[in-house]
Structure formats: structure tokens, C-alpha cells
Design a protein around this motif. Structure first.
Motif, PDB file in Angstrom:
ATOM      1  N   HIS A   1      -3.016  -4.690   3.429  1.00 37.53           N
ATOM      2  CA  HIS A   1      -2.178  -4.499   4.613  1.00 37.53           C
ATOM      3  C   HIS A   1      -1.711  -5.833   5.173  1.00 37.53           C
ATOM      4  O   HIS A   1      -0.567  -5.974   5.630  1.00 37.53           O
ATOM      5  CB  HIS A   1      -2.960  -3.720   5.672  1.00 37.53           C
ATOM      6  CG  HIS A   1      -2.120  -3.256   6.819  1.00 37.53           C
ATOM      7  ND1 HIS A   1      -1.986  -3.970   7.983  1.00 37.53           N
ATOM      8  CD2 HIS A   1      -1.352  -2.140   6.965  1.00 37.53           C
ATOM      9  CE1 HIS A   1      -1.179  -3.325   8.798  1.00 37.53           C
ATOM     10  NE2 HIS A   1      -0.790  -2.208   8.217  1.00 37.53           N
TER      11      HIS A   1
ATOM     12  N   GLN B   1       1.373  -2.483   0.989  1.00 39.99           N
ATOM     13  CA  GLN B   1       1.327  -1.017   1.030  1.00 39.99           C
ATOM     14  C   GLN B   1       2.731  -0.403   1.061  1.00 39.99           C
ATOM     15  O   GLN B   1       2.907   0.767   0.714  1.00 39.99           O
ATOM     16  CB  GLN B   1       0.495  -0.525   2.218  1.00 39.99           C
ATOM     17  CG  GLN B   1       1.173  -0.592   3.569  1.00 39.99           C
ATOM     18  CD  GLN B   1       1.189  -2.007   4.144  1.00 39.99           C
ATOM     19  OE1 GLN B   1       0.636  -2.934   3.550  1.00 39.99           O
ATOM     20  NE2 GLN B   1       1.822  -2.174   5.292  1.00 39.99           N
TER      21      GLN B   1
ATOM     22  N   VAL C   1      -2.227   4.059   3.531  1.00 39.00           N
ATOM     23  CA  VAL C   1      -2.589   4.911   2.397  1.00 39.00           C
ATOM     24  C   VAL C   1      -1.605   6.075   2.326  1.00 39.00           C
ATOM     25  O   VAL C   1      -1.291   6.714   3.336  1.00 39.00           O
ATOM     26  CB  VAL C   1      -4.037   5.435   2.549  1.00 39.00           C
ATOM     27  CG1 VAL C   1      -4.282   6.625   1.625  1.00 39.00           C
ATOM     28  CG2 VAL C   1      -5.025   4.330   2.228  1.00 39.00           C
ATOM     29  N   MET C   2      -1.100   6.353   1.126  1.00 39.21           N
ATOM     30  CA  MET C   2      -0.125   7.427   0.959  1.00 39.21           C
ATOM     31  C   MET C   2      -0.770   8.808   0.968  1.00 39.21           C
ATOM     32  O   MET C   2      -0.201   9.772   1.476  1.00 39.21           O
ATOM     33  CB  MET C   2       0.634   7.236  -0.363  1.00 39.21           C
ATOM     34  CG  MET C   2       1.674   6.130  -0.314  1.00 39.21           C
ATOM     35  SD  MET C   2       2.958   6.393   0.935  1.00 39.21           S
ATOM     36  CE  MET C   2       3.629   7.960   0.379  1.00 39.21           C
ATOM     37  N   ASP C   3      -1.977   8.898   0.372  1.00 38.20           N
ATOM     38  CA  ASP C   3      -2.609  10.215   0.239  1.00 38.20           C
ATOM     39  C   ASP C   3      -4.114  10.023   0.091  1.00 38.20           C
ATOM     40  O   ASP C   3      -4.576   8.980  -0.387  1.00 38.20           O
ATOM     41  CB  ASP C   3      -2.043  10.944  -0.982  1.00 38.20           C
ATOM     42  CG  ASP C   3      -2.280  12.444  -0.924  1.00 38.20           C
ATOM     43  OD1 ASP C   3      -2.939  12.907   0.033  1.00 38.20           O
ATOM     44  OD2 ASP C   3      -1.823  13.152  -1.849  1.00 38.20           O
ATOM     45  N   VAL C   4      -4.871  11.016   0.502  1.00 38.40           N
ATOM     46  CA  VAL C   4      -6.324  11.010   0.329  1.00 38.40           C
ATOM     47  C   VAL C   4      -6.680  12.209  -0.550  1.00 38.40           C
ATOM     48  O   VAL C   4      -6.360  13.354  -0.214  1.00 38.40           O
ATOM     49  CB  VAL C   4      -7.063  11.100   1.678  1.00 38.40           C
ATOM     50  CG1 VAL C   4      -8.569  11.185   1.442  1.00 38.40           C
ATOM     51  CG2 VAL C   4      -6.717   9.904   2.560  1.00 38.40           C
TER      52      VAL C   4
ATOM     53  N   SER D   1     -13.561  11.495   9.655  1.00 37.48           N
ATOM     54  CA  SER D   1     -12.223  11.463  10.261  1.00 37.48           C
ATOM     55  C   SER D   1     -11.824  10.041  10.644  1.00 37.48           C
ATOM     56  O   SER D   1     -10.653   9.675  10.569  1.00 37.48           O
ATOM     57  CB  SER D   1     -12.184  12.369  11.493  1.00 37.48           C
ATOM     58  OG  SER D   1     -13.130  11.937  12.470  1.00 37.48           O
TER      59      SER D   1
ATOM     60  N   ALA E   1      -7.612   4.684   7.245  1.00 35.66           N
ATOM     61  CA  ALA E   1      -6.938   4.528   5.953  1.00 35.66           C
ATOM     62  C   ALA E   1      -5.447   4.815   6.080  1.00 35.66           C
ATOM     63  O   ALA E   1      -4.607   4.048   5.587  1.00 35.66           O
ATOM     64  CB  ALA E   1      -7.580   5.443   4.918  1.00 35.66           C
ATOM     65  N   TYR E   2      -5.101   5.902   6.743  1.00 31.90           N
ATOM     66  CA  TYR E   2      -3.690   6.236   6.917  1.00 31.90           C
ATOM     67  C   TYR E   2      -2.982   5.190   7.776  1.00 31.90           C
ATOM     68  O   TYR E   2      -1.820   4.853   7.537  1.00 31.90           O
ATOM     69  CB  TYR E   2      -3.554   7.625   7.548  1.00 31.90           C
ATOM     70  CG  TYR E   2      -3.692   8.762   6.557  1.00 31.90           C
ATOM     71  CD1 TYR E   2      -2.838   8.869   5.449  1.00 31.90           C
ATOM     72  CD2 TYR E   2      -4.683   9.740   6.720  1.00 31.90           C
ATOM     73  CE1 TYR E   2      -2.969   9.912   4.545  1.00 31.90           C
ATOM     74  CE2 TYR E   2      -4.816  10.786   5.815  1.00 31.90           C
ATOM     75  CZ  TYR E   2      -3.962  10.873   4.726  1.00 31.90           C
ATOM     76  OH  TYR E   2      -4.083  11.904   3.825  1.00 31.90           O
ATOM     77  N   ALA E   3      -3.690   4.666   8.749  1.00 31.05           N
ATOM     78  CA  ALA E   3      -3.097   3.643   9.618  1.00 31.05           C
ATOM     79  C   ALA E   3      -2.741   2.386   8.844  1.00 31.05           C
ATOM     80  O   ALA E   3      -1.819   1.655   9.216  1.00 31.05           O
ATOM     81  CB  ALA E   3      -4.055   3.308  10.763  1.00 31.05           C
TER      82      ALA E   3
ATOM     83  N   LEU F   1     -10.645   8.276   7.445  1.00 29.04           N
ATOM     84  CA  LEU F   1      -9.339   8.777   7.032  1.00 29.04           C
ATOM     85  C   LEU F   1      -8.238   8.288   7.971  1.00 29.04           C
ATOM     86  O   LEU F   1      -7.156   7.897   7.524  1.00 29.04           O
ATOM     87  CB  LEU F   1      -9.361  10.302   6.997  1.00 29.04           C
ATOM     88  CG  LEU F   1     -10.355  10.953   6.011  1.00 29.04           C
ATOM     89  CD1 LEU F   1     -10.212  12.469   6.036  1.00 29.04           C
ATOM     90  CD2 LEU F   1     -10.155  10.425   4.604  1.00 29.04           C
ATOM     91  N   GLU F   2      -8.531   8.288   9.255  1.00 28.73           N
ATOM     92  CA  GLU F   2      -7.537   7.830  10.234  1.00 28.73           C
ATOM     93  C   GLU F   2      -7.218   6.354  10.022  1.00 28.73           C
ATOM     94  O   GLU F   2      -6.051   5.949  10.036  1.00 28.73           O
ATOM     95  CB  GLU F   2      -8.066   8.060  11.649  1.00 28.73           C
ATOM     96  CG  GLU F   2      -7.062   7.712  12.738  1.00 28.73           C
ATOM     97  CD  GLU F   2      -7.598   7.988  14.127  1.00 28.73           C
ATOM     98  OE1 GLU F   2      -6.969   7.530  15.104  1.00 28.73           O
ATOM     99  OE2 GLU F   2      -8.639   8.675  14.240  1.00 28.73           O
TER     100      GLU F   2
END
Length: 364
Positions: A84, A89, A114-117, A103, A109-111, A106-107
């Protein structure tokens, strides 16, 4: 075992086709590699640090990264932070493949882009479809971006050619007018260089960027364009003009501004606002005794003032039909003593300090 990325194994047309799998469990890497071996060149890393080392210098060859979270040395979240920071990314889609379902993880990672989990255990056709779809999207976007960049480059080149053509036409017209008045085309070049020097290399140009200085210098060569309407008998008269003849000559300032205003292509040119002002006002004087509008002091733009001084200096040290050339020292005395009209004291002071450099324009 990790593999070194081999650029020679990428597909045709430079499309990146290397898939980087980062997982500390060799079996997990082997399973994922089996899923994609027929689609991509596979490269494996046992932790985030090793993944960064493999990625370094090969960013354009990697089409996607499959990333685990829990790993020694450098875990997946630390790897994401490093990626990042490099803003990679946006260039490379990253898929988090993990059994971690927090959570917060995941939060975060998306921030970080990350495109998909994809949760473990993975289902082969699901992970294949999700990865392939995103990779195709990224590559299509890159191809479109490359095409847009190419088109922009072509448009800029065309614009540059048009600008050069316009500048050439302006120079040709200005030079033709100088020849008509029995002067060499070197006059407009020297006015250009004088103007560019004082506004580009001295405090007189404070607040002007280089593009503005270039436009003003181009505009300066059109200062006498209105002389096209002056009769030859007056323009090339070897003696002193009568009062009536001088009134006709003075109209070249107004006529020059009107001529520029009536050329549609000129009105659209970025130099127009400077050219119009210079053509109309390069005979105004600091004390208000100039023409055609009797402007005084700072009501006269600095570029019109500079061209005015340049025009006077050049006229003095050049041979004209009505006089022989003065020496540079004689010209300086006449200008400094007010024999050629009153100039802005600051402009005059800076000019006198830089006159030796300006004099070099006449040595070419």
C-alpha cells in the motif's frame, strides 16, 4: 520452493502473466499452483518479506497476488501495508486467501486495497473464476490506459506542431513587416530575446512562470504589426516626419491591436492577450506622455514597458533609413538621460545592470 520471476516467460505483447502465491504452508502453495498452472507462470514465496523481494523490480510482470494472512517473518497484513505504501494495489490485484474471518482483519485488508477475500478451504472453480475475472479486468484497464496515453501523446504532438506552425507564421509576418520598413528580420528576434531575458532572468518577471514568459516573448515580435497599414512614403522616409505624418505613424499601435483582434486564429492563441496589449501600448510612457491612450505608471503592463524599452534600445543601436547607428554607450546615455522618453525607474535600473548581457544579442 520459491522461484525467481523470469520475464522471458511472460506472454506475448508484454501482458503480465505471473501469479505470485505467498503462503508459509508449502502444501497450500502447491494446491493453488495446481489450480492456475495452465493459465499463469507461477512464483511462490514462503512469507511476506520473501514476496516483497520477489516482487521488487518485477511489478509490471505480476498479474495477481494470492496472499495468506498468518505467516512468520512478515505476515499478510504487514505485506499489504508495504504494498500500500508503494501504491501497488492499484496496479496489481491482491486476493486474501485465508481461514481468518475476523471482521477487523477483513476491514483493514479491504482498506488497504485487497480486491477479494477467499476463505479456506478453497473451491477450485470458484477461486479460478474470481481470480481470472479480476485479472482480465485489470489487464483490460491497463490496455485501455495505454491506448489513452498513446492517443494523448499523439494529440500533444499534433498540438505542438500546430503551435510551432502558428509561431512560424507569426514570426514570418512580423519579419515581413520589418523588411517592408527596410529593416532586417533580426530586429524582431532581438526584441524577442530582450523581452525573454528581462522577464525570465531578472526580478522584473516576478509572478510570471516560464510558459507566460515564452508567450510574452512570442507576442513581443508582433509589436509593430500595425505598420502594415502605414504608407511606404512615411514608413521609409529618410528624414524627420512632419506632424501630420507622425500622426499617421502613431496609428500603427491602434491598427496593430485591431488587426490582431480581427484574426480568429490569433484571438484563440494563448499569446493574444499579451500581443494585443503590447501592440497597442508599446509606445506608452511612464509619465503619461506616450500614445495612443496616454497610460501612466503601472497602468502600463510590465511586458509592454519591457518591449517599449527593447524597441527604443534596438532602434538606437541599429542603422535606420533616417539615421546611423549609435554606439551602445551613446544609446545608454540617451535612454538614461530621458532623451527617448521617461521609463519606469525600476525597469531602467534593472536594464542598465543587465545591459552587457543584452548587448551579446547583437554579437551573434
Amino acid at each position: 520452493m520459491s522461484q525467481i520471476i523470469d520475464p522471458s516467460q511472460t506472454l506475448a505483447r508484454g501482458t503480465p502473466q505471473t501469479l505470485l502465491i505467498i503462503d508459509d504452508v508449502e502444501m497450500n502453495r502447491a494446491i493453488l499452483a495446481e489450480f492456475f498452472k495452465d493459465r499463469y507462470h507461477i512464483v511462490e514465496a514462503g512469507n511476506g518479506l520473501e514476496g516483497l523481494q520477489l516482487l521488487d523490480g518485477h511489478e509490471d510482470e505480476v498479474c495477481a497476488i494470492l496472499l495468506d494472512v498468518l505467516m512468520p517473518v512478515m505476515d499478510g497484513m504487514q505485506f499489504l501495508k508495504a504494498v500500500h505504501q508503494r501504491n501497488l494495489q492499484k496496479q496489481i490485484p491482491i486476493f486474501l486467501i485465508t481461514a481468518e474471518n475476523s471482521s477487523t482483519v477483513l476491514e483493514d485488508a479491504y482498506a488497504m486495497g485487497v480486491m477479494d477475500v477467499i476463505t479456506k478451504p478453497v473451491i477450485p472453480f470458484v477461486v479460478q473464476r474470481r481470480v481470472d475475472s479480476v485479472v482480465e479486468l485489470f489487464q483490460a484497464r491497463k490496455r485501455l490506459g495505454a491506448k489513452v496515453n498513446l492517443q494523448q501523446a499523439e494529440l500533444l504532438l499534433q498540438a505542438r506542431k500546430i503551435m510551432d506552425l502558428n509561431a512560424g507564421m507569426i514570426e514570418a509576418l512580423s519579419t515581413a513587416i520589418e523588411f517592408r520598413s527596410c529593416e532586417s528580420g533580426e530586429h524582431v528576434r532581438r526584441i524577442h530575446d530582450f523581452t525573454a531575458y528581462l522577464l525570465g532572468k531578472t526580478p522584473l518577471g516576478e509572478g510570471l512562470d516560464q510558459e507566460q514568459v515564452d508567450l510574452i516573448a512570442l507576442a513581443s515580435i508582433m509589436h509593430d504589426i500595425g505598420k502594415i497599414a502605414v504608407p511606404d512614403a512615411i514608413l521609409n522616409k529618410p528624414g524627420r516626419l512632419t506632424p501630420d505624418e507622425f500622426e499617421v505613424m502613431k496609428q500603427h499601435t491602434v491598427n496593430g491591436a485591431l488587426l490582431l483582434e480581427r484574426i480568429p486564429q490569433m484571438r484563440q492563441h494563448e499569446a493574444f492577450v499579451y500581443a494585443y496589449d503590447i501592440a497597442r501600448h508599446h509606445h506608452e510612457r511612464w509619465d503619461g506622455r506616450g500614445y495612443p491612450d496616454g497610460l501612466k505608471g503601472d497602468d502600463i503592463s510590465i511586458w509592454a514597458q519591457v518591449v517599449s524599452l527593447a524597441d527604443v534600445y534596438d532602434a538606437l543601436i541599429s542603422k535606420r533609413v533616417y539615421k546611423e547607428a549609435y554606439s551602445c554607450s551613446q544609446a545608454l546615455d540617451l535612454i538614461a538621460n530621458g532623451a527617448c522618453g521617461t521609463f519606469n525607474p525600476r525597469l531602467l535600473s534593472i536594464f542598465l545592470a543587465h545591459e552587457e548581457s543584452i548587448r551579446m544579442f547583437y554579437m551573434r
